[in-house]
Design a protein around this motif. Sequence first.
Motif, short mmCIF file in Angstrom:
data_model
loop_
_atom_site.label_atom_id
_atom_site.label_comp_id
_atom_site.label_asym_id
_atom_site.label_seq_id
_atom_site.Cartn_x
_atom_site.Cartn_y
_atom_site.Cartn_z
N ALA A 2 1.03 -1.32 -0.53
CA ALA A 2 0.22 0.26 -0.05
C ALA A 2 1.10 1.48 0.47
CB ALA A 2 -1.12 -0.21 1.30
N ILE A 3 0.19 2.52 -1.32
CA ILE A 3 1.57 3.59 -0.85
C ILE A 3 0.05 5.11 -0.29
CG2 ILE A 3 2.62 4.76 -2.25
CD1 ILE A 3 3.50 2.32 -4.09
N TRP A 4 0.74 5.57 0.76
CA TRP A 4 -0.04 6.74 0.45
C TRP A 4 0.98 7.67 0.18
CZ3 TRP A 4 0.59 2.75 3.88
CH2 TRP A 4 -1.55 1.83 3.89
N ASP A 5 0.50 8.98 -0.31
CA ASP A 5 1.05 10.26 -0.32
C ASP A 5 0.74 11.64 0.11
OD1 ASP A 5 1.81 9.19 -3.21
OD2 ASP A 5 0.51 9.79 -4.56
N PHE A 6 1.84 12.39 0.25
CA PHE A 6 1.56 13.43 1.70
C PHE A 6 1.66 14.71 0.77
CE2 PHE A 6 1.49 9.42 4.13
CZ PHE A 6 0.85 9.46 4.92
N VAL A 7 1.88 15.38 1.77
CA VAL A 7 2.73 16.85 0.77
C VAL A 7 3.78 17.09 1.14
CG1 VAL A 7 2.32 19.30 0.68
CG2 VAL A 7 0.39 17.67 1.06
N LYS A 8 4.84 16.99 0.70
CA LYS A 8 6.47 17.08 0.57
C LYS A 8 6.22 17.90 1.73
CE LYS A 8 10.68 16.68 -0.86
NZ LYS A 8 11.17 15.79 -2.37
N ASP A 9 5.54 19.39 0.98
CA ASP A 9 6.79 20.79 1.85
C ASP A 9 5.87 21.12 3.25
OD1 ASP A 9 8.42 21.05 -0.19
OD2 ASP A 9 7.24 21.97 -1.77
N ALA A 10 4.51 19.95 3.34
CA ALA A 10 4.04 20.71 4.78
C ALA A 10 4.35 19.44 5.56
CB ALA A 10 2.33 20.35 4.36
N VAL A 67 9.64 3.54 4.07
CA VAL A 67 9.04 2.13 2.99
C VAL A 67 8.90 1.69 5.37
CG1 VAL A 67 9.37 0.33 2.96
CG2 VAL A 67 10.17 1.76 1.04
N ILE A 68 7.61 1.52 5.73
CA ILE A 68 7.18 0.65 6.76
C ILE A 68 7.31 -0.96 6.64
CG2 ILE A 68 5.88 0.86 9.05
CD1 ILE A 68 4.60 3.12 8.22
N ALA A 69 8.15 -1.81 7.46
CA ALA A 69 8.57 -2.87 7.17
C ALA A 69 8.53 -3.67 8.78
CB ALA A 69 9.41 -3.55 6.63
N GLY A 70 7.61 -5.25 8.43
CA GLY A 70 6.97 -4.89 10.67
C GLY A 70 5.23 -5.34 10.60
N GLN A 71 5.46 -5.12 12.21
CA GLN A 71 4.03 -5.58 11.80
C GLN A 71 3.72 -4.53 13.57
OE1 GLN A 71 1.39 -8.11 10.94
NE2 GLN A 71 3.28 -7.76 9.19
N ARG A 93 6.26 10.00 0.34
CA ARG A 93 4.90 9.25 -0.12
C ARG A 93 5.58 7.95 1.05
NH1 ARG A 93 5.41 7.61 -5.47
NH2 ARG A 93 3.57 8.58 -5.97
N VAL A 94 4.41 7.02 1.49
CA VAL A 94 4.53 5.87 2.94
C VAL A 94 4.13 5.33 2.39
CG1 VAL A 94 4.04 5.29 5.34
CG2 VAL A 94 4.37 7.61 4.59
N GLU A 95 5.11 4.44 1.79
CA GLU A 95 4.77 2.56 1.48
C GLU A 95 4.45 1.55 2.68
OE1 GLU A 95 7.05 1.72 -1.34
OE2 GLU A 95 7.15 3.11 -2.61
N LEU A 96 3.90 0.67 2.68
CA LEU A 96 3.85 -0.40 3.51
C LEU A 96 4.38 -1.63 2.98
CD1 LEU A 96 0.44 -0.74 5.35
CD2 LEU A 96 2.83 -0.05 6.12
N ALA A 97 5.63 -1.93 3.28
CA ALA A 97 6.81 -3.57 2.91
C ALA A 97 5.88 -4.37 2.87
CB ALA A 97 8.14 -4.06 3.45
N GLU A 98 6.01 -5.39 1.54
CA GLU A 98 5.23 -6.75 1.58
C GLU A 98 5.21 -7.88 2.47
OE1 GLU A 98 2.51 -8.63 -0.85
OE2 GLU A 98 4.15 -7.38 -1.70
N GLY A 99 4.00 -7.56 3.17
CA GLY A 99 3.82 -8.27 4.52
C GLY A 99 4.00 -7.86 5.53
#
Length: 165
Positions: A2-10, A67-71, A93-99
Amino acid sequence: MAIWDFVKDAGKSLFGSEAEAKEAPTQPAQDPQADTDRKVAALKGELKALGLTGKDVHLTLRGDTVVIAGQARDQETLEKLILAVGNIKGIARVELAEGAGTETPAPAGAKPVFHTVQKGETLSAIAQKYLGKAGRYTEIFEANKPMLTDPDKIYPGQTLRIPQA
């Protein structure tokens, strides 16, 4: 993934400003890996300050993407982790790693609902839009603690978690 976009300059400034980097030309160029490690340490420090750390949650920084991994403990904590790192100035951007996910399974079909604050918006207006009643703004405020400390202190570009009934 999963991927979420954020406002980079805020957002909250954790990494220092570009102006600070330009004002220090006498210092030797910093090793890119050392700079990345410093930023990851700053992100981890922010999560610790917010009480959102977990023994199995790991962060990796690739440019302006975390990238966030783990539980995480649960779905609420995972959503707060995403927002805490995404609402940092310089993160786009923030991504959740596979798993990656939660120790406690989320209800079937549960997906986070996020809202990016626009200029002039209030928590009341956001509550009216998503929850059907302006007076329910306190639910949004509570859903975004500890990142929010005052319901009147939101800013354009900030992404908020919208609680689901």
